[in-house]
Motif scaffolding. Sequence first.
Motif, PDB file in Angstrom:
ATOM      1  N   GLY A 279       0.828  -1.191   0.000  1.00 20.28           N
ATOM      2  CA  GLY A 279       0.000   0.000   0.000  1.00 20.28           C
ATOM      3  C   GLY A 279       0.865   1.245   0.000  1.00 20.28           C
ATOM      4  N   PRO A 280       0.243   2.393  -0.254  1.00 17.27           N
ATOM      5  CA  PRO A 280       1.014   3.623  -0.421  1.00 17.27           C
ATOM      6  C   PRO A 280       1.716   4.107   0.840  1.00 17.27           C
ATOM      7  CG  PRO A 280      -1.350   4.071  -0.392  1.00 17.27           C
ATOM      8  CD  PRO A 280      -1.197   2.594  -0.469  1.00 17.27           C
ATOM      9  N   TYR A 281       1.326   3.602   2.011  1.00 18.13           N
ATOM     10  CA  TYR A 281       1.883   4.095   3.278  1.00 18.13           C
ATOM     11  C   TYR A 281       2.936   3.154   3.865  1.00 18.13           C
ATOM     12  CZ  TYR A 281       1.635   6.916   7.572  1.00 18.13           C
ATOM     13  OH  TYR A 281       1.914   7.745   8.624  1.00 18.13           O
ATOM     14  N   LYS A 282       3.192   2.043   3.193  1.00 18.82           N
ATOM     15  CA  LYS A 282       4.083   1.039   3.769  1.00 18.82           C
ATOM     16  C   LYS A 282       5.490   1.586   3.972  1.00 18.82           C
ATOM     17  CE  LYS A 282       5.652  -3.748   3.221  1.00 18.82           C
ATOM     18  NZ  LYS A 282       5.500  -5.005   2.434  1.00 18.82           N
ATOM     19  N   LYS A 283       6.020   2.292   2.987  1.00 18.33           N
ATOM     20  CA  LYS A 283       7.379   2.818   3.098  1.00 18.33           C
ATOM     21  C   LYS A 283       7.492   3.805   4.248  1.00 18.33           C
ATOM     22  CE  LYS A 283      11.654   3.354   1.888  1.00 18.33           C
ATOM     23  NZ  LYS A 283      12.652   2.275   2.161  1.00 18.33           N
ATOM     24  N   THR A 284       6.456   4.620   4.448  1.00 16.45           N
ATOM     25  CA  THR A 284       6.454   5.567   5.568  1.00 16.45           C
ATOM     26  C   THR A 284       6.520   4.831   6.892  1.00 16.45           C
ATOM     27  OG1 THR A 284       5.174   7.147   4.256  1.00 16.45           O
ATOM     28  CG2 THR A 284       5.195   7.467   6.645  1.00 16.45           C
ATOM     29  N   LEU A 285       5.735   3.776   7.040  1.00 18.78           N
ATOM     30  CA  LEU A 285       5.756   2.980   8.271  1.00 18.78           C
ATOM     31  C   LEU A 285       7.136   2.359   8.489  1.00 18.78           C
ATOM     32  CD1 LEU A 285       2.334   1.062   8.327  1.00 18.78           C
ATOM     33  CD2 LEU A 285       3.011   3.012   9.720  1.00 18.78           C
ATOM     34  N   GLN A 286       7.750   1.885   7.432  1.00 17.06           N
ATOM     35  CA  GLN A 286       9.089   1.305   7.552  1.00 17.06           C
ATOM     36  C   GLN A 286      10.095   2.354   8.024  1.00 17.06           C
ATOM     37  OE1 GLN A 286       9.057  -0.295   3.475  1.00 17.06           O
ATOM     38  NE2 GLN A 286       9.477  -2.316   4.340  1.00 17.06           N
ATOM     39  N   ASN A 287       9.971   3.569   7.511  1.00 19.75           N
ATOM     40  CA  ASN A 287      10.866   4.645   7.935  1.00 19.75           C
ATOM     41  C   ASN A 287      10.658   5.001   9.401  1.00 19.75           C
ATOM     42  OD1 ASN A 287      11.972   4.805   5.380  1.00 19.75           O
ATOM     43  ND2 ASN A 287      10.618   6.447   4.706  1.00 19.75           N
ATOM     44  N   ILE A 288       9.392   5.040   9.832  1.00 23.56           N
ATOM     45  CA  ILE A 288       9.092   5.342  11.235  1.00 23.56           C
ATOM     46  C   ILE A 288       9.670   4.254  12.143  1.00 23.56           C
ATOM     47  CG2 ILE A 288       7.249   5.628  12.944  1.00 23.56           C
ATOM     48  CD1 ILE A 288       5.511   6.778  10.680  1.00 23.56           C
ATOM     49  N   ALA A 289       9.486   2.989  11.744  1.00 20.10           N
ATOM     50  CA  ALA A 289      10.013   1.866  12.533  1.00 20.10           C
ATOM     51  C   ALA A 289      11.528   1.953  12.651  1.00 20.10           C
ATOM     52  CB  ALA A 289       9.596   0.539  11.902  1.00 20.10           C
ATOM     53  N   GLU A 290      12.185   2.377  11.569  1.00 21.08           N
ATOM     54  CA  GLU A 290      13.637   2.511  11.597  1.00 21.08           C
ATOM     55  C   GLU A 290      14.068   3.639  12.535  1.00 21.08           C
ATOM     56  OE1 GLU A 290      17.205   3.323   8.354  1.00 21.08           O
ATOM     57  OE2 GLU A 290      15.363   2.310   7.718  1.00 21.08           O
ATOM     58  N   GLU A 291      13.335   4.753  12.492  1.00 19.97           N
ATOM     59  CA  GLU A 291      13.634   5.875  13.382  1.00 19.97           C
ATOM     60  C   GLU A 291      13.434   5.491  14.842  1.00 19.97           C
ATOM     61  OE1 GLU A 291      11.155   9.042  12.099  1.00 19.97           O
ATOM     62  OE2 GLU A 291      12.170   9.296  10.162  1.00 19.97           O
ATOM     63  N   MET A 292      12.443   4.619  15.112  1.00 18.76           N
ATOM     64  CA  MET A 292      12.163   4.166  16.476  1.00 18.76           C
ATOM     65  C   MET A 292      13.116   3.051  16.908  1.00 18.76           C
ATOM     66  SD  MET A 292       7.961   4.150  16.291  1.00 18.76           S
ATOM     67  CE  MET A 292       7.727   3.621  17.991  1.00 18.76           C
ATOM     68  N   GLN A 293      13.959   2.600  15.985  1.00 21.12           N
ATOM     69  CA  GLN A 293      14.934   1.542  16.242  1.00 21.12           C
ATOM     70  C   GLN A 293      14.266   0.252  16.729  1.00 21.12           C
ATOM     71  OE1 GLN A 293      17.702   3.548  18.947  1.00 21.12           O
ATOM     72  NE2 GLN A 293      18.996   4.131  17.207  1.00 21.12           N
TER      73      GLN A 293
END
Length: 419
Positions: A279-293
């Motif tokens: 979906g269009p928001y998946k990459k954003t979620l992946q980036n947030i997860a990476e920022e949250m470590q």
Amino acid sequence: MDIKQTKRILFIGYNFAPELTGIGKYSGEMMEWLAGQGHDCTVLTAYPYYPHWEIQQPYRKNRFWYKKEVQHFDSGGTLKVIRCPMYVPHQPSGLKRMLLDTSFSAAAFARMQPLLFQKKYDWVISIAPSFQSGLLGSLYKNLRGAKHLHHIQDLQIEAAQDLGLIKNPRLLKLLYGTERYIFRHTDVVSSISDGMIDRIAKKAEKPLLFFPNWTGTDSFFPMTESGGMLKEKFGFNADDWVVLYSGAIGEKQGLEAILHTAKTLEAHKNLKFAICGTGPYKKTLQNIAEEMQLTNISFLPLQPKADFNAFLNMANLHLVIQKKKASDLVMPSKLTTILAVGGLALITANEESSLNKVVRKHNMGLLVDAENQKALNDGILKAFQSNENNSIRKAARTYAEQYLAIDKIMGAFEKELNT
């Protein structure tokens, strides 16, 4: 089946097979079932794009023009699928979705014109969304005298209004007025949940039909294979306790809550989270997860159909994330499949919603308040620490067998078409 009962049926809706999730899955299975019973079915639809928001192979080369597919059945039934070109945005927004709807309506209208001069269809079935498909269904009814069934999978206008996607009062007035016109030129209005039927009843003075989404109880079922072996098959450790969200990944669904729960519960080392789908928001979620470590969450691609039953059986807990105002507007299609595999579902649905009521009535899932981070955290932790959820899993499978088998639901629907 008595040949005298066979019907000519015209279907109008832009989501269709081979889309594996959402409305397209049910529309494809519905028309294939009807053709399998001997009916002569024609489908006006688009090229498959959901949930990727991109037209899929091998259809991309044809996407700028029309394409016809024909399938014949041993019953004598026929399924003709006419695919229409349509604008598909890579990053959908309120305005872009309206352009998508309108582009399909225009293309389908052009292709429907020759059908007006051919042998009459007995029924025209339009699917919302897009509610604009109902305009085409109404047009065919008025010009050729066919019966019109308008099936509402999603109260599109209310959802857009409640979620803040459409705020302009004049535009909302125009959209609701168009919907009222469709209802006036419809013989039957159907929908997938009691809550949606109740809301439709307030604005459509027409016969209402409860026509729920189904699940393939033969294709999706509880597996006796070792849970540890299944987990290893999909990249987890045998002793991991997996919390799974599987479905479309959009901006308005509130899936960030899963990431915050993963962060809060990261001290529980064998508690793992997985978000599966596209979906269009998946990459954003992946980036947030990476920022949250985050180290306890995995992002997985949409699973092949052949592996999907095993994949769902692998999970210890399934998340069905709903917004507060969506619990009566949408019956989550993912929930029906979770029930079929006897999965333990944790569902965000407030107490007054129809979704909450049906889950409580049949004791087939865990419930927490929608858009409540602490409730979600506590609900997942409680499920993780509990050994008393087997009765819920058994109730889930029983409900699927009794109420969600495709032959039962489509058999009742076919009777409506024969009236």
